[in-house]
Design an enzyme around this catalytic site. Structure first.
Site, PDB file in Angstrom:
ATOM      1  N   GLU A 495     -46.381 -75.326  48.202  1.00 41.95           N
ATOM      2  CA  GLU A 495     -46.146 -76.790  47.500  1.00 41.95           C
ATOM      3  C   GLU A 495     -47.334 -77.324  46.839  1.00 41.95           C
ATOM      4  O   GLU A 495     -47.332 -78.014  45.899  1.00 41.95           O
ATOM      5  CB  GLU A 495     -45.422 -77.673  48.464  1.00 41.95           C
ATOM      6  CG  GLU A 495     -43.843 -77.284  48.770  1.00 41.95           C
ATOM      7  CD  GLU A 495     -43.810 -76.182  49.646  1.00 41.95           C
ATOM      8  OE1 GLU A 495     -44.778 -75.650  50.424  1.00 41.95           O
ATOM      9  OE2 GLU A 495     -42.863 -75.552  49.796  1.00 41.95           O
ATOM     10  N   HIS A 565     -33.731 -79.348  56.579  1.00 39.03           N
ATOM     11  CA  HIS A 565     -32.901 -79.337  55.350  1.00 39.03           C
ATOM     12  C   HIS A 565     -32.239 -80.797  55.050  1.00 39.03           C
ATOM     13  O   HIS A 565     -31.253 -80.665  54.234  1.00 39.03           O
ATOM     14  CB  HIS A 565     -31.877 -78.058  55.087  1.00 39.03           C
ATOM     15  CG  HIS A 565     -32.445 -76.669  55.162  1.00 39.03           C
ATOM     16  ND1 HIS A 565     -32.861 -76.085  56.282  1.00 39.03           N
ATOM     17  CD2 HIS A 565     -32.973 -75.992  54.000  1.00 39.03           C
ATOM     18  CE1 HIS A 565     -33.710 -75.114  56.082  1.00 39.03           C
ATOM     19  NE2 HIS A 565     -33.671 -74.946  54.837  1.00 39.03           N
TER      20      HIS A 565
END
Ligand SMILES: Cc1ncc(C[n+]2csc(CCOP(=O)(O)OP(=O)(O)O)c2C)c(N)n1
Ligand SMILES: [Mg+2]
Length: 765
Positions: A495, A565
Site C-alpha cells: 500500500e 474486512h
C-alpha cells in the site's frame, strides 16, 4: 550543472591552464567543485555557530557528504532532471544552483525561505526552479515518490497531450514539464535502507526499468546505530545486487572524481532507458548526527580520526595542489572570498522578515480551486442508462465478492424508488462510469492499485481468452480494456508503494486515482498518507502539491467480513490537515463527489462503503459526464422538526429506517442529515437543523470513542448549547473490532433498532 556563479577573474594566475581532464572533469570544474564543497562546509559551520548563539533553532549538517553531492549535480541537470535529496545533500543543492543565502533563510525560518517559508527545519530542501522536490523528515518516504516522479516523466513522454493545460479543473493551475530522457535522483542514508519503502522502491524501479538513480550515502551510522546492525552483512550493495535491470556502483564517496565517474556511468545507463542506477557511496560523518547528538558517546577517538583522514574537502584541496591546478594562494583566495560572502549572507539572513502568524492557514489546501464552491455544484443531466456502464461489461453485471451476498440487506422502502428499474444503477456502476468519463476527458488520470486491472497479462485480453477482473469489487472493470495498460494497471501488493508513487506522479502534474483494496489494509501507507501526501503543499509553502485521489473500500455490515474486512476509522484521516475526506451513502452522490475529487486540486480520501456498492438503497441513473457534488455540503435526506440525526455512509439507510418507524409509531418527525463530506463538513446545515429541532443525535459506524461523531457532538455542545433541549447523543459501534459471527457483528455495529431506541429516548427527553 550550475556552477557559473564562480567568478572567472578570481582564479586568474592561480590556475594551471591545463587541458588535462580527470574522468572527464576539467581543472576548472574541479575548482568549481572545491568552491561548492568548501561553501557547503562553511554554511554548516556558520549555522552551528548561529545555533550556539540561539539565532537559529536547529542544524543538520552535510559535512562529509559533499563530494558525492557535487558529483551527482555535475552529471545531472537542474530544472531538467528531478531531485529527491535527503537532508545531508547541502552540497548537491548548492551545486544545482541553490545559494548559501537561501539556505540561511531556511535556518532562520524566514518568510522568504524558498524551501518552506519557515515551516520546516533547515536542510529539508525544496527548490522549485531546480526541480528539487519538497522533502520531509521521515527518513525513507522520498524513495517511492521518486519512483512515481520517474514514472510520470515516462508517461508524459508517451502521452504528450496530457501535459496540456485545461480550464476549469486542477490542470489550470499545474505547469507540467517533461523531457523524455530525464532522470530522477533520490538519496538516503545507510540506516534508511532498512525501511520497507526502500525495498518497495527498488523493486518497482527495477521491474519497470525506471530512470531513477538511488544514491545511498553510507556514513556507517544512523544516529548511533552502526551499519552492521541495520544491514545484514554490513554492506547494502551486496544485498541489492540481485535486482535485475540495475546499473550498480559502489564507490569511495569522499573522492569527487571517483564519484563523478560513477554517476556519469549510472546516468548514461538511465538516460539510455536501460533501467535504474544504484550508487552506494561510502562517506563520512565528521560532525555528530546533529547538534543534539554527541558521537563521542558511541564512537571511540580512533574511529573518528580514521574518518577525519578521509574528509572530502581536505582531499580535494590536496588533489588540486598535487595536480598543480591551484596553488596555496589560489586556495586561500577562494576561501577568503567565500568567507566574506558568508558573512554578508548571514547578516542579510538575520535581517530577513519572518513569517506572520496569520499566514499559518495558507496552503493547507489549494488557494486556486475551492471544491466547496459553486462551479462544483452541477445538475444531473438526463442520461441514457447505457452511458453509465458502457454496455455489456458493466460493473453490476458481475457478481463481485462474497461480501456483497448479504441476505440481511437493509433496504428502507419508498426511498429513491426507481421509476424504471432498468434506469437505476448501483453505486458500483456509477463509480465505474464516472471513472470512465473522467479518463476520457482527462489524459492525466491514471488508475492503479491491487487487482484494479482487467488483466496484467494483456495478451489474454487481446486474444479474448478471458473477460478480465477490474478490481475485487469490479469497480474498475473494463477500464484497462478501454484506456490501455499504461493508464490502468496493477500495483504490487504494497500500500505504501501505491500512495508513495501516486504522490510522486501527482507532483509532476498527473492525476493518479489509486485504490486501496480494503480500508483495513491502508496502514502500510499511513506514513505516506499522514506525513506526505496531504502536506506537500503546506510544507513547501505552495511550491509543490499532490492532488491524488485515494479510493478506499471501507466498512462492515457484510455478514462475515470480520475484523479485517469491516473496519472504519475515517476520523484518523479527518484529523489530518490537508486531506479532503468524503464518504457517500448513495450512487448519485458517489458519482458527483468522485468527479469533484478528480477535478479538484487537493488530495482526497474517497471512502466507498462496500455494503453500499450494490445496495438497492440509493441507486440512480447515471447523471452524465459533468455531474458534480461540492465538498462540504450535506444532504437533508428528509426534513423534520422533532430531532436532528447527523450521519453518513451505511448508517444513512439504517437511520432512515429508524426515523420512518419513529414517525409511524410515535409521530416524531426526524430531520436526517447525510454529511456526505467529512472534511470539510457542513456545519451550517447541522447548526440550522439543531436550532430548529433542539435535539441532536450523531450516528456513525466506527467505534464510539474518539470517533468522527465526537467532534461533531463537541461542536454542537460548544456552539449550540443554549439551543439544546437534551444532551447530544451518539450511536456508534462498540469499542471493539468487528467480529465474524453475524450475531456478534450485529451486536457490535449500530443497527436500525439501536438508532430507533436512541432517537426515541432523545425525543422523549
Ligand atoms: C521514519 C523515521 N524514523 C526515525 C527518524 C529519526 N531519525 C532521523 S535521522 C535518523 C538516522 C538516519 O540514518 P541514515 O539513514 O544512516 O542517515 P544519516 O543521518 O546517517 O546520514 C533517524 C533514526 C526519522 N526521521 N524518520
Ligand atoms: Mg548514516
Amino acid at each position: 550543472m550550475a556552477t557559473t556563479k564562480v567568478d572567472p577573474k578570481l582564479n586568474e594566475g592561480d590556475i594551471a591552464k591545463t587541458a588535462k581532464t580527470y574522468q572527464g572533469l576539467t581543472s576548472q570544474q574541479l575548482i568549481d567543485a572545491y568552491r561548492i564543497m568548501f561553501t557547503s562546509r562553511r554554511v554548516d559551520d556558520r549555522e552551528i555557530l548561529l545555533k550556539r548563539q540561539q539565532k537559529v533553532f536547529f542544524q543538520i549538517s552535510g559535512a562529509g557528504h559533499e563530494a558525492v553531492g557535487v558529483a551527482a549535480a555535475f552529471v545531472l541537470k537542474p530544472g531538467y532532471d528531478w531531485f529527491y535529496p535527503y537532508y545531508r545533500d547541502r552540497a548537491l543543492c548548492l551545486a544545482l544552483g541553490a545559494t548559501p543565502y537561501e539556505m540561511l533563510l531556511g535556518a532562520v525560518g524566514a518568510a522568504d525561505d524558498p524551501s518552506s517559508g519557515g515551516r520546516q527545519m533547515p536542510s529539508h530542501w525544496a527548490f522549485k526552479r531546480l526541480n528539487v522536490v519538497t522533502q520531509s523528515s521521515a527518513t525513507g518516504t522520498q524513495i517511492l515518490q521518486a519512483v512515481g516522479c520517474a514514472e510520470a516523466g515516462r508517461y508524459l513522454a508517451q502521452h504528450p497531450n496530457a501535459a496540456r493545460k485545461a480550464e476549469g479543473d486542477y490542470r489550470q493551475f499545474k505547469d507540467v514539464q517533461f523531457q523524455g530522457d530525464e532522470i530522477t535522483y533520490v538519496s538516503l542514508g545507510d540506516g534508511t535502507t532498512s525501511g520497507g519503502e526502500f525495498w518497495e522502491a527498488l523493486n518497482t524501479a527495477s521491474n519497470r526499468r525506471l530512470p531513477v538513480i538511488f544514491c545511498v550515502e553510507d556514513n556507517q551510522y544512523a544516529i548511533s546505530v552502526p551499519v552492521e546492525v541495520q544491514t545484514s552483512g554490513g554492506n547494502i550493495s551486496r544485498l541489492v545486487s540481485g535486482f535485475p535491470n540495475f546499473h550498480f556502483e559502489e564507490i569511495d564517496g569522499t573522492e569527487p572524481v571517483v564519484a563523478y565517474a560513477a554517476f556519469k556511468r549510472a546516468a548514461d545507463y538511465c538516460r539510455a532507458g536501460h533501467g535504474p542506477g544504484f550508487v552506494h557511496a561510502h562517506v563520512i560523518r565528521p560532525y555528530s548526527h546533529s547538534l543534539s547528538d554527541d558521537e563521542r558517546l558511541y564512537r571511540p577517538d580512533a574511529e573518528r580520526q580514521a574518518d577525519a583522514a578521509r574528509d572530502p574537502v581536505h582531499r580535494l584541496q590536496l588533489f588540486l595542489l598535487r595536480e598543480g591546478i591551484l596553488d596555496e594562494k589560489g586556495i586561500n583566495k577562494i576561501e577568503k572570498e567565500i568567507d566574506e560572502q558568508m558573512q554578508a549572507d548571514t547578516d542579510r539572513a538575520l535581517e530577513a522578515a519572518v513569517p506572520q502568524p496569520e499566514t499559518i492557514y495558507n496552503f493547507v489546501y489549494s488557494p486556486d480551486l475551492d471544491p466547496t464552491s459553486a462551479p462544483f455544484e452541477t445538475h444531473a443531466a438526463i442520461a441514457a442508462p447505457e452511458t453509465a456502464t458502457d454496455g455489456k461489461r458493466s460493473a453490476d453485471s458481475q457478481n463481485a465478492s462474497p461480501q456483497n451476498a448479504n441476505p440481511e440487506n437493509v433496504s428502507p422502502q419508498n426511498i429513491n424508488a426507481p421509476n424504471k428499474a432498468t434506469q437505476n444503477k448501483t453505486m458500483a456502476d456509477l463509480i465505474n462510469a464516472t471513472l470512465r468519463d473522467e479518463m476520457r476527458r482527462d489524459e492525466r488520470v491514471i488508475l492503479f492499485g491491487e487487482d484494479v486491472a482487467d488483466a496484467s497479462r494483456e495478451e489474454y485480453l487481446k486474444q479474448k481468452l478471458i473477460k478480465g477482473k477490474g478490481g475485487v469489487f469490479k469497480l474498475t472493470s473494463g477500464l484497462q480494456l478501454e484506456f490501455g495498460s499504461d493508464r490502468v494497471f496493477n500495483s504490487p501488493l504494497a500500500e505504501a508503494n501505491i500512495v508513495g508513487r501516486a504522490t510522486g506522479m501527482a507532483t509532476r502534474g498527473l492525476k493518479p486515482v489509486v485504490e486501496i483494496q480494503f480500508f483495513d489494509y491502508i496502514w502500510p501507507a499511513m506514513m505516506q498518507l499522514r506525513d506526505e501526501l496531504p502536506i506537500m503543499r503546506w510544507r513547501s509553502n505552495n511550491a509543490f502539491s499532490a492532488p491524488v485521489v485515494v479510493r478506499v473500500a471501507i466498512g462492515g455490515y457484510l455478514t462475515g467480513g470480520a475484523i479485517y474486512h469491516s473496519q472504519c476509522g475515517e476520523s484518523i484521516f479527518t484529523h489530518t490537515p490537508g486531506l479532503r475526506v468524503v464518504f457517500p451513502s448513495n450512487a448519485l452522490d458517489a458519482a458527483g463527489l468522485l468527479r469533484t475529487a478528480i477535478r479538484c486540486d487537493d488530495p482526497v480520501l474517497f471512502l466507498e462503503h462496500k455494503r453500499l456498492y450494490r445496495e438497492t438503497y440509493g441507486r440512480a441513473p447515471y447523471p452524465g459526464p459533468d455531474y458534480m457534488v461540492p465538498f462540504g455540503k450535506a444532504k437533508i435526506v428528509q426534513p423534520g422538526t422533532g430531532l436532528t440525526v447527523i450521519t453518513y455512509g451505511a448508517v444513512v439507510p439504517r437511520a432512515l429506517q429508524a426515523a420512518q418507524k419513529l414517525e409511524r409509531e410515535h409521530q416524531v418527525s426526524v430531520e436526517l442529515i447525510d454529511l456526505r463530506s467529512l472534511n470539510p463538513f457542513d456545519w451550517d446545515a447541522i447548526a440550522a437543523s439543531v436550532k430548529k429541532t433542539n435535539r441532536a443525535l450523531v450516528a456513525y459506524e466506527d467505534s464510539l470513542s474518539w470517533g468522527y461523531g465526537a467532534e461533531i457532538a463537541a461542536r454542537i455542545a460548544d456552539q449550540l448549547f443554549h439551543r439544546l433541549d437534551a444532551p447530544v447523543k451518539r450511536i456508534a459501534a462498540t469499542d471493539t473490532f468487528v467480529a465474524y459471527q453475524p450475531i456478534l457483528e450485529n451486536a457490535i455495529l449500530p443497527q436500525a433498532s439501536d438508532l430507533f431506541r436512541a432517537m426515541k429516548e432523545l425525543a422523549e427527553f
